[in-house]
Motif scaffolding. Structure first.
Motif, mmCIF file in Angstrom:
data_model
loop_
_atom_site.group_PDB
_atom_site.id
_atom_site.type_symbol
_atom_site.label_atom_id
_atom_site.label_comp_id
_atom_site.label_asym_id
_atom_site.label_seq_id
_atom_site.Cartn_x
_atom_site.Cartn_y
_atom_site.Cartn_z
ATOM 1 N N UNK A 39 0.826 -1.215 0.000
ATOM 2 C CA UNK A 39 0.000 0.000 0.000
ATOM 3 C C UNK A 39 0.858 1.262 0.000
ATOM 4 N N UNK A 40 1.942 1.227 0.764
ATOM 5 C CA UNK A 40 2.835 2.388 0.799
ATOM 6 C C UNK A 40 3.470 2.617 -0.570
ATOM 7 N N UNK A 41 3.791 1.539 -1.259
ATOM 8 C CA UNK A 41 4.373 1.653 -2.592
ATOM 9 C C UNK A 41 3.346 2.217 -3.580
ATOM 10 N N UNK A 42 2.099 1.745 -3.471
ATOM 11 C CA UNK A 42 1.056 2.138 -4.416
ATOM 12 C C UNK A 42 0.411 3.485 -4.089
ATOM 13 N N UNK A 43 0.170 3.749 -2.794
ATOM 14 C CA UNK A 43 -0.612 4.922 -2.409
ATOM 15 C C UNK A 43 0.199 5.997 -1.687
ATOM 16 N N UNK A 44 1.416 5.674 -1.325
ATOM 17 C CA UNK A 44 2.254 6.630 -0.615
ATOM 18 C C UNK A 44 2.435 6.254 0.853
ATOM 19 N N UNK A 45 3.448 6.823 1.441
ATOM 20 C CA UNK A 45 3.805 6.523 2.830
ATOM 21 C C UNK A 45 2.830 7.175 3.802
ATOM 22 N N UNK A 46 2.779 6.636 5.035
ATOM 23 C CA UNK A 46 1.980 7.255 6.092
ATOM 24 C C UNK A 46 2.651 7.020 7.435
ATOM 25 N N UNK A 47 2.207 7.767 8.425
ATOM 26 C CA UNK A 47 2.790 7.734 9.770
ATOM 27 C C UNK A 47 1.930 6.884 10.700
ATOM 28 N N UNK A 48 2.602 6.237 11.659
ATOM 29 C CA UNK A 48 1.899 5.495 12.707
ATOM 30 C C UNK A 48 2.584 5.764 14.044
ATOM 31 N N UNK A 49 1.813 5.708 15.127
ATOM 32 C CA UNK A 49 2.435 5.851 16.447
ATOM 33 C C UNK A 49 3.140 4.553 16.839
ATOM 34 N N UNK A 50 4.233 4.711 17.562
ATOM 35 C CA UNK A 50 4.973 3.545 18.059
ATOM 36 C C UNK A 50 5.437 3.824 19.490
ATOM 37 N N UNK A 51 5.796 2.773 20.170
ATOM 38 C CA UNK A 51 6.427 2.874 21.485
ATOM 39 C C UNK A 51 7.787 2.218 21.353
ATOM 40 N N UNK A 52 8.809 2.911 21.832
ATOM 41 C CA UNK A 52 10.145 2.332 21.773
ATOM 42 C C UNK A 52 10.798 2.424 23.146
ATOM 43 N N UNK A 53 11.597 1.428 23.438
ATOM 44 C CA UNK A 53 12.295 1.373 24.721
ATOM 45 C C UNK A 53 13.656 2.035 24.552
ATOM 46 N N UNK A 54 13.939 2.949 25.429
ATOM 47 C CA UNK A 54 15.209 3.670 25.356
ATOM 48 C C UNK A 54 16.372 2.685 25.435
ATOM 49 N N UNK A 55 17.359 2.882 24.602
ATOM 50 C CA UNK A 55 18.572 2.062 24.552
ATOM 51 C C UNK A 55 18.343 0.624 24.081
ATOM 52 N N UNK A 56 17.163 0.337 23.538
ATOM 53 C CA UNK A 56 16.900 -0.975 22.933
ATOM 54 C C UNK A 56 16.319 -0.726 21.553
ATOM 55 N N UNK A 57 17.128 -0.966 20.523
ATOM 56 C CA UNK A 57 16.725 -0.610 19.173
ATOM 57 C C UNK A 57 16.384 -1.820 18.307
ATOM 58 N N UNK A 58 16.351 -2.996 18.900
ATOM 59 C CA UNK A 58 16.096 -4.210 18.126
ATOM 60 C C UNK A 58 14.621 -4.386 17.765
ATOM 61 N N UNK A 59 13.731 -3.726 18.492
ATOM 62 C CA UNK A 59 12.295 -3.876 18.242
ATOM 63 C C UNK A 59 11.550 -2.628 18.711
ATOM 64 N N UNK A 60 10.386 -2.425 18.115
ATOM 65 C CA UNK A 60 9.482 -1.352 18.528
ATOM 66 C C UNK A 60 8.076 -1.933 18.619
ATOM 67 N N UNK A 61 7.211 -1.260 19.342
ATOM 68 C CA UNK A 61 5.804 -1.642 19.388
ATOM 69 C C UNK A 61 5.056 -0.732 18.429
ATOM 70 N N UNK A 62 4.403 -1.316 17.439
ATOM 71 C CA UNK A 62 3.623 -0.497 16.517
ATOM 72 C C UNK A 62 2.172 -0.486 16.977
ATOM 73 N N UNK A 63 1.548 0.650 16.821
ATOM 74 C CA UNK A 63 0.176 0.825 17.288
ATOM 75 C C UNK A 63 -0.696 1.102 16.064
ATOM 76 N N UNK A 64 -1.555 0.159 15.745
ATOM 77 C CA UNK A 64 -2.471 0.326 14.625
ATOM 78 C C UNK A 64 -3.809 0.802 15.167
ATOM 79 N N UNK A 65 -4.092 2.083 14.962
ATOM 80 C CA UNK A 65 -5.366 2.632 15.422
ATOM 81 C C UNK A 65 -6.528 2.066 14.610
ATOM 82 N N UNK A 66 -6.289 1.858 13.309
ATOM 83 C CA UNK A 66 -7.331 1.326 12.427
ATOM 84 C C UNK A 66 -7.780 -0.061 12.870
ATOM 85 N N UNK A 67 -6.813 -0.930 13.178
ATOM 86 C CA UNK A 67 -7.126 -2.307 13.555
ATOM 87 C C UNK A 67 -7.191 -2.507 15.071
#
Length: 108
Positions: A39-67
């Motif tokens: 969808x991003x390739x076809x319709x363009x990029x968009x922003x989403x909220x995430x939660x990230x743990x300081x000093x840990x960059x291996x993973x983030x929590x993505x928050x899908x408001x739509x779903x």
């Protein structure tokens, strides 16, 4: 002694190559299944909220408001890969999913 996790809320960008946050690309099975990268390739990029743990960059929590979902996205190292390789990987993965779906329909 109490251990506290220091987490912050941030904003990531859904791109054709993956979830971009702090100059790193992340991915997630549910996001691939929902074809967000296509969808991003076809319709363009968009922003989403995430939660990230300081000093840990291996993973983030993505928050899908739509779903109304929260899920973990893991970092994908692209040091030895280019964007075309990543796109090709996602295309092949989607082709396999379609093949599986068609086979399942034929069996049932």
């Amino acid at each position: 002694m109490t251990n506290h996790i220091k987490a912050d809320v941030g904003v990531a960008t859904i791109t054709a190559q993956g979830i971009l946050f702090n100059d790193r690309i992340y991915t997630n099975r549910a996001v691939i299944k929902k074809k967000w990268f296509d969808l991003a390739r076809e319709q363009g990029e968009w922003k989403i909220p995430i939660v990230h743990i300081k000093d840990y960059r291996e993973a983030i929590l993505i928050i899908s408001l739509k779903y109304q979902e929260v899920s973990v996205a893991t970092w994908v190292s692209l040091e030895k890969r280019n964007a075309k390789d990543v796109d090709d990987y996602h295309d092949r993965l989607n082709q396999l999913k379609l093949l599986k779906k068609n086979i399942t329909k034929q069996i049932n």
